[in-house]
Design a protein around this motif. Sequence first.
Motif, PDB file in Angstrom:
ATOM      1  N   LYS B 114       0.714  -1.198  -0.024  1.00  0.00           N
ATOM      2  CA  LYS B 114       0.157  -0.019   0.070  1.00  0.00           C
ATOM      3  C   LYS B 114       0.764   1.319   0.158  1.00  0.00           C
ATOM      4  N   ASP B 116      -0.417   5.108   0.453  1.00  0.00           N
ATOM      5  CA  ASP B 116      -1.451   6.001   0.289  1.00  0.00           C
ATOM      6  C   ASP B 116      -2.814   5.274  -0.119  1.00  0.00           C
ATOM      7  N   ASN B 117      -3.505   5.993  -1.083  1.00  0.00           N
ATOM      8  CA  ASN B 117      -4.748   5.454  -1.497  1.00  0.00           C
ATOM      9  C   ASN B 117      -4.480   4.394  -2.778  1.00  0.00           C
ATOM     10  N   ASP B 149      -9.280  -0.969   0.512  1.00  0.00           N
ATOM     11  CA  ASP B 149      -9.513   0.337   1.071  1.00  0.00           C
ATOM     12  C   ASP B 149      -8.370   1.409   0.200  1.00  0.00           C
ATOM     13  N   ALA B 150      -8.625   1.172  -1.308  1.00  0.00           N
ATOM     14  CA  ALA B 150      -7.865   1.855  -1.940  1.00  0.00           C
ATOM     15  C   ALA B 150      -8.795   2.542  -3.180  1.00  0.00           C
ATOM     16  N   ASP B 151      -8.208   3.743  -3.769  1.00  0.00           N
ATOM     17  CA  ASP B 151      -8.829   4.248  -4.950  1.00  0.00           C
ATOM     18  C   ASP B 151      -8.158   3.824  -6.267  1.00  0.00           C
ATOM     19  N   LYS B 192     -12.869   4.661  -8.838  1.00  0.00           N
ATOM     20  CA  LYS B 192     -11.989   3.812  -8.650  1.00  0.00           C
ATOM     21  C   LYS B 192     -11.454   3.460  -9.893  1.00  0.00           C
TER      22      LYS B 192
END
Lengths: 264, 270
Positions: B114, B116-117, B149-151, B192
Amino acid sequence: MNPTTIIAVAGPPGSGKTTWIRQFLASKNLTAFYCCPGMGEESVDLARIGYCYPSVQVFPEEKTPEVLSNLPDRALVFLELGFHIDVTAPPLSTLPCRRVAVLPPGLENSPQSSEWHEWADEVVAGSEVAPPKSEEMPEVWRTVLSGRVFDAPSLDEISIELTGDAYGKVQRMKGIFELPDGKAFYVDFAAGLSGIEYTELPISRWLNGRPDRFSGIEVTGWNLDKKTIADTLLGSCLPDSAIASYQEQYKAMLANELEEIAQS
Amino acid sequence: MKLAVISCIHGNYEALNAVLSDIDDCKADEIYCLGDLVGYGPHPNAVVEMIRSLDIPTSQGCWDEDIVEGLNACECSYPSQLAEQRGRLAHEWTNEVIHPEVREYLATLPMTLKKDNLCFVHGSPNSEHEYLLPSMDGFAALERVMSVDADVLFCGHTHVPYVRNLEEATLAVRVKEPGKGERATQLETPVKKIINAGSVGEPRHGRPNATYVIYDTDTMQVELREVPYDYKLTCEAIIDKGLPPIFAWRLARGMEFAERADDPDHVCQR
């Protein structure tokens, strides 16, 4: 056509000899015979004609004298000659028959440019196959695959690789292959024509063990790596357990379909 | 910040070198790798050593996992019997030549990274072996991105690069629990993105060129890069090392060493 006729058909690999012959085989007014001299007792063309036209009497080369001396009235005999057969040598040169050369359009329009022109009574335009790139005569490699059932995606891969020259330069590939759903397919490729053609053969599904009928492959080309081709073909064939499992599934599926039809 | 994301190197050292040079030319600030450092190709140890020497954060690929854990494939790993035989052969060869410290390194690789996003995985957040094909059902694709939980979810594994935008959506979820009745929840999701980095060493886009992506975290721009390299050297090494010559033939045509699964609805059981 005369009531009894023998027609010898010659031409380069993939030019459309069998396609040209097929137009006459559906006729119900004649008793048709078919043979591929030079291709042995069992060959892909012989089997394919037999599967597609049950009324046609296919016979191996060694039975030619016997068949020709016992022809019934109104018989039509096709002798499909492989490209590797010397049509100018006896017995073909002396056989009383009509000689048809099926040639690619380019070759057909340039008389005297091939031994086929000199030999033929009639030249017919066939498929636009690529002319062989080598002066050297291609070799023919063939093997019987009867009883073998292919994993369909593997068959697709090996067909792509073979015809893409992964195992030597291929001019022509044709074969009859059994699949686990019991169907058999004729697979056809000729350099210069687009893609690989898969045609289901009009024969009953074989869903009880290994099929006891002819299947096989013929590859025409140069520098063929025959061992690797054979190994890859064998690697694409299903083991007994997988064949049995697939056949059970297809039998159950077909039974369900029949039940649904009966209920509707 | 410019990120270079590379994936699926598969022991193809020549391709990796060419891509690293291209990344230098593009002046990327950081490099992330989505795994499959080994498998099929002739230089698994050299590839791992290069990745380690550059300290490139790397998530574990399915081949990396197989070399550590042993083969335990789902049917989607091998869409044909021929592919399975070839895959097993390549696995056995790699397993024999791999250095112990390389195997140990592959064992330490995480399944997800991971930043950040952004999330980096090999196949999907569910499994190194699961394919996120571009035609995958939109809801399922969104679920995969949201689960970490990512973009932006970076993946590889399919060997064909693509960018997929999952538009803003409202998801209505109803949960029925025994004795508690039914509970309804609505989730609003922003846009997304799934970005597939393609393959450095085993492309499947009909050309032998390596592919990877450059992502700009400020502008959210994605650039799919295609890098020519001397693939004939890799082909020669495949044959010299005794790997099946058909691997060289397929690599030269951008056909992958063995074909992959193509069912977008398949859920990997690995």
